[in-house]
Design a protein around this motif. Structure first.
Motif, PDB file in Angstrom:
ATOM      1  N   THR A 223      -1.782 -13.082   0.609  1.00 35.29           N
ATOM      2  CA  THR A 223      -1.097 -13.799  -0.060  1.00 35.29           C
ATOM      3  C   THR A 223      -1.724 -15.252   0.003  1.00 35.29           C
ATOM      4  N   PRO A 224      -1.822 -15.869  -1.049  1.00 36.49           N
ATOM      5  CA  PRO A 224      -2.076 -17.279  -1.053  1.00 36.49           C
ATOM      6  C   PRO A 224      -0.814 -18.129  -0.561  1.00 36.49           C
ATOM      7  N   LYS A 225       0.458 -17.528  -1.081  1.00 39.92           N
ATOM      8  CA  LYS A 225       1.657 -18.139  -0.740  1.00 39.92           C
ATOM      9  C   LYS A 225       2.712 -17.185  -1.096  1.00 39.92           C
ATOM     10  N   ALA A 226       3.389 -16.741  -0.051  1.00 36.94           N
ATOM     11  CA  ALA A 226       4.481 -15.666   0.019  1.00 36.94           C
ATOM     12  C   ALA A 226       5.913 -16.538  -0.686  1.00 36.94           C
ATOM     13  N   SER A 227       5.600 -16.769  -2.140  1.00 34.84           N
ATOM     14  CA  SER A 227       6.644 -17.416  -2.980  1.00 34.84           C
ATOM     15  C   SER A 227       7.135 -16.355  -4.006  1.00 34.84           C
ATOM     16  N   PHE A 228       8.243 -16.188  -4.188  1.00 32.96           N
ATOM     17  CA  PHE A 228       8.789 -15.678  -5.131  1.00 32.96           C
ATOM     18  C   PHE A 228       8.803 -16.214  -6.569  1.00 32.96           C
ATOM     19  N   GLY A 229       8.044 -15.478  -7.409  1.00 36.14           N
ATOM     20  CA  GLY A 229       7.915 -15.955  -8.898  1.00 36.14           C
ATOM     21  C   GLY A 229       6.531 -16.628  -9.061  1.00 36.14           C
ATOM     22  N   ALA A 230       5.473 -16.558  -8.040  1.00 37.99           N
ATOM     23  CA  ALA A 230       4.381 -17.325  -8.338  1.00 37.99           C
ATOM     24  C   ALA A 230       3.604 -16.479  -9.382  1.00 37.99           C
ATOM     25  N   ASP A 231       3.728 -15.140  -9.460  1.00 36.59           N
ATOM     26  CA  ASP A 231       2.996 -14.271 -10.527  1.00 36.59           C
ATOM     27  C   ASP A 231       1.602 -14.100 -10.465  1.00 36.59           C
ATOM     28  N   LEU A 232       1.068 -14.243  -9.280  1.00 38.59           N
ATOM     29  CA  LEU A 232      -0.360 -14.125  -9.019  1.00 38.59           C
ATOM     30  C   LEU A 232      -0.852 -12.772  -9.232  1.00 38.59           C
ATOM     31  N   PRO A 233      -2.074 -12.666 -10.026  1.00 39.89           N
ATOM     32  CA  PRO A 233      -2.499 -11.145 -10.078  1.00 39.89           C
ATOM     33  C   PRO A 233      -2.815 -10.414  -8.696  1.00 39.89           C
ATOM     34  N   VAL A 234      -2.572  -9.312  -8.932  1.00 38.40           N
ATOM     35  CA  VAL A 234      -2.403  -8.340  -7.494  1.00 38.40           C
ATOM     36  C   VAL A 234      -3.660  -7.182  -7.527  1.00 38.40           C
ATOM     37  N   ILE A 235      -4.187  -7.307  -6.398  1.00 38.60           N
ATOM     38  CA  ILE A 235      -5.417  -6.242  -6.178  1.00 38.60           C
ATOM     39  C   ILE A 235      -4.966  -5.306  -5.196  1.00 38.60           C
ATOM     40  N   VAL A 236      -4.708  -3.977  -5.688  1.00 33.54           N
ATOM     41  CA  VAL A 236      -4.408  -2.833  -4.459  1.00 33.54           C
ATOM     42  C   VAL A 236      -5.500  -2.035  -4.215  1.00 33.54           C
ATOM     43  N   PHE A 237      -5.935  -2.094  -2.923  1.00 33.83           N
ATOM     44  CA  PHE A 237      -7.319  -1.389  -2.698  1.00 33.83           C
ATOM     45  C   PHE A 237      -7.018  -0.230  -1.665  1.00 33.83           C
ATOM     46  N   ILE A 238      -7.715   1.275  -2.108  1.00 33.19           N
ATOM     47  CA  ILE A 238      -7.499   2.377  -1.255  1.00 33.19           C
ATOM     48  C   ILE A 238      -8.887   2.549  -0.707  1.00 33.19           C
ATOM     49  N   HIS A 239      -8.933   2.688   0.588  1.00 35.07           N
ATOM     50  CA  HIS A 239     -10.207   2.649   1.281  1.00 35.07           C
ATOM     51  C   HIS A 239     -10.778   4.167   1.240  1.00 35.07           C
ATOM     52  N   GLY A 240     -12.120   4.447   1.382  1.00 31.18           N
ATOM     53  CA  GLY A 240     -12.808   5.467   1.440  1.00 31.18           C
ATOM     54  C   GLY A 240     -12.869   6.440   2.957  1.00 31.18           C
ATOM     55  N   GLY A 241     -13.707   7.335   2.960  1.00 34.18           N
ATOM     56  CA  GLY A 241     -14.249   8.010   4.127  1.00 34.18           C
ATOM     57  C   GLY A 241     -13.882   9.211   4.178  1.00 34.18           C
ATOM     58  N   GLY A 242     -14.273   9.892   2.872  1.00 34.55           N
ATOM     59  CA  GLY A 242     -14.373  11.404   2.722  1.00 34.55           C
ATOM     60  C   GLY A 242     -13.005  12.273   3.075  1.00 34.55           C
ATOM     61  N   TYR A 243     -12.020  11.507   2.832  1.00 34.82           N
ATOM     62  CA  TYR A 243     -10.800  12.247   2.907  1.00 34.82           C
ATOM     63  C   TYR A 243     -10.152  12.562   4.092  1.00 34.82           C
ATOM     64  N   ASP A 244     -11.160  12.303   5.004  1.00 32.16           N
ATOM     65  CA  ASP A 244     -10.593  12.792   6.767  1.00 32.16           C
ATOM     66  C   ASP A 244     -10.776  11.400   7.383  1.00 32.16           C
TER      67      ASP A 244
ATOM     68  N   LEU B 258      -6.472  17.318   7.222  1.00 31.79           N
ATOM     69  CA  LEU B 258      -5.327  18.098   6.932  1.00 31.79           C
ATOM     70  C   LEU B 258      -4.066  18.134   6.443  1.00 31.79           C
ATOM     71  N   GLU B 259      -3.308  16.978   7.278  1.00 27.38           N
ATOM     72  CA  GLU B 259      -2.348  16.504   6.756  1.00 27.38           C
ATOM     73  C   GLU B 259      -2.000  16.214   5.761  1.00 27.38           C
ATOM     74  N   GLY B 260      -3.243  15.418   5.010  1.00 28.08           N
ATOM     75  CA  GLY B 260      -2.888  14.820   3.840  1.00 28.08           C
ATOM     76  C   GLY B 260      -3.335  15.547   2.653  1.00 28.08           C
ATOM     77  N   PHE B 261      -4.347  16.573   2.929  1.00 24.51           N
ATOM     78  CA  PHE B 261      -5.029  17.055   1.480  1.00 24.51           C
ATOM     79  C   PHE B 261      -5.328  18.677   1.681  1.00 24.51           C
ATOM     80  N   VAL B 262      -4.368  19.320   2.702  1.00 21.53           N
ATOM     81  CA  VAL B 262      -4.308  20.799   2.577  1.00 21.53           C
ATOM     82  C   VAL B 262      -3.017  21.076   1.610  1.00 21.53           C
ATOM     83  N   PRO B 263      -3.393  21.914   0.482  1.00 21.23           N
ATOM     84  CA  PRO B 263      -2.007  22.153  -0.239  1.00 21.23           C
ATOM     85  C   PRO B 263      -1.552  23.413   0.150  1.00 21.23           C
ATOM     86  N   PHE B 264      -0.239  23.603   0.230  1.00 22.91           N
ATOM     87  CA  PHE B 264       0.569  24.823   0.422  1.00 22.91           C
ATOM     88  C   PHE B 264       0.998  25.352  -0.760  1.00 22.91           C
TER      89      PHE B 264
END
Length: 399
Positions: A56-77, A107-113
């Motif tokens: 974060t540029p500044k950990a300040s409540f109410g700054a209302d900056l746009p947020v990017i959430v990133f999910i990495h790759g890796g073939g699900y394993d 297996l822990e993340g993507f084997v359905p039971f």
């Protein structure tokens, strides 16, 4: 200099700009993840479990900056949020709060039971909890929880699209960027017996929970080797008609898995093209091979990338398309590390600006090509893929 942020998740120390590892949920082996109670967190350490990073540029409540959430790759394993190609510094310096999240893999993340909720996977549901953490807490780090852009690459791109399904979407993000999204060509029910043979155990929650980590890893590697030209695990089947109507950018690189080991072996010997077409589900192999040869002689490598990634982009006839130069993952440094065209497109989109080129549709197959020195709007860049991968995904290889 360290700072302390008090928020619904507790008292979190770190920074001033980087909170390296914040636990966002807990989970027993092969169990569903649960939210954590408020706690004191030293975010400069790297604890085990489900964690995320906040820059974060500044950990300040109410700054209302746009947020990017990133999910990495890796073939699900494999893969991690600690990837130097996705360093958040440039975005942070330009006024974004960036959240990088981890999730359970393999297996822990993507084997359905049998008792799992349909279309839900522990790995993707982990990401849901991370997004809920963002909604509850990111305002205390300077972010605007109503202005979140979700970005994922490769398997992360697949997860991003999966979380945009009608049965998953809960409004935790406003717009989506799916970079080279990838899914397995066949669902896990058709592969369950192969995993049972590889593990030499029933595929149940109790059975897998009782195995130690080394036995699970050995069994998974035996299983995954059978699907050498595909993803062994992951959410499926992908259906773009299930996506909610929110702004979407979807991308691919021109030569995705050009250097895949199996493809390179066959291409160096100029062999295996028709066999690969059958295994990978190419419905018009002669046409595909001719079109690929018009580009170069790396036909099988190109076919593997098209079957694992670009076919899913071609299926998604909505949103704004981008074609990047290079191979799989070459887009990441262009977006995160360099203040060039790709970065500026993503930054503008994450600020809420509408892309300046036409949306893709079945009536106007427009895309933005970044292959040349200047961006260019092109039509139907994945025509070869769109035509050649209609129909069935092809059989699983035997071995």
């Amino acid at each position: 200099m360290s700072v302390s942020v008090t928020c619904p998740a507790g008292e979190i120390s770190g920074g001033p700009h980087l909170f390296r590892s914040i636990p966002y949920a807990r989970a027993e082996a092969f169990g569903n993840a649960e939210k954590l109670p408020p706690q004191r967190i030293d975010a400069t350490t790297t604890p085990p479990g489900l964690t995320l990073t906040v820059a974060t540029p500044k950990a300040s409540f109410g700054a209302d900056l746009p947020v990017i959430v990133f999910i990495h790759g890796g073939g699900y394993d494999s893969g991690t949020r600690f990837d130097e190609r996705t360093d958040p510094t440039l975005f942070m310096e330009q006024g974004f709060v960036v959240v990088l999240i981890d999730y359970r893999l393999g297996l822990e993340g993507f084997v359905p039971f049998h008792d799992d909720e349909p279309n839900h996977y522990r790995g993707t549901d982990d990401c849901v909890l991370a997004l809920e953490w963002v909604q509850r807490n990111i305002e205390y780090f300077g972010g605007d929880p109503t202005n979140v852009t979700l970005i994922g690459q490769s398997a992360g791109g697949g997860i991003v699209l999966w979380l945009t399904r009608r049965d998953h979407y809960r409004g935790a993000f406003r717009r989506v960027i799916a970079l080279s999204p990838s899914f397995p060509r066949r669902g896990f029910p058709e592969r369950r017996s192969a995993l049972r043979l590889a593990l030499r155990k029933p595929v149940t929650r109790a059975s897998l929970s009782a195995l130690d980590a080394s036995a699970l890893e050995r069994g998974y590697r035996r299983f995954a080797r059978r699907f050498f030209s595909d993803l062994a695990l992951g959410p499926s089947p992908y259906d773009p008609s299930e996506l909610v109507d929110i702004p979407l950018i979807i991308t691919s690189t021109r030569d995705e898995l050009y250097n895949h080991g199996i493809g390179r072996w066959f291409d160096e010997r100029h062999r295996g093209r028709k066999l690969a077409a059958r295994l990978l589900g190419v419905t018009v192999p002669e046409s595909y091979i001719r079109s690929a040869l018009d580009i170069d002689d790396r036909v099988v490598g190109r076919m593997i990338g098209d079957s694992m990634i670009r076919r899913y982009v071609a299926m998604t006839e909505k949103g704004w398309w981008i074609e990047f130069p290079g191979r799989h993952c070459d887009d990441l440094p262009a977006i995160f590390r360099s203040n060039g065209t790709a970065h500026r497109i993503v930054a503008d989109f994450a600020r809420g600006e509408t892309p300046r080129w036409p949306q893709y549709s079945a009536e106007d197959r427009a895309a933005l090509s970044l292959l040349g020195d200047t961006p260019e709007v092109v039509r139907d860049p994945l025509r070869m893929v769109r035509i050649s991968f209609q129909g069935t995904p092809g059989p699983d290889p035997v071995g």
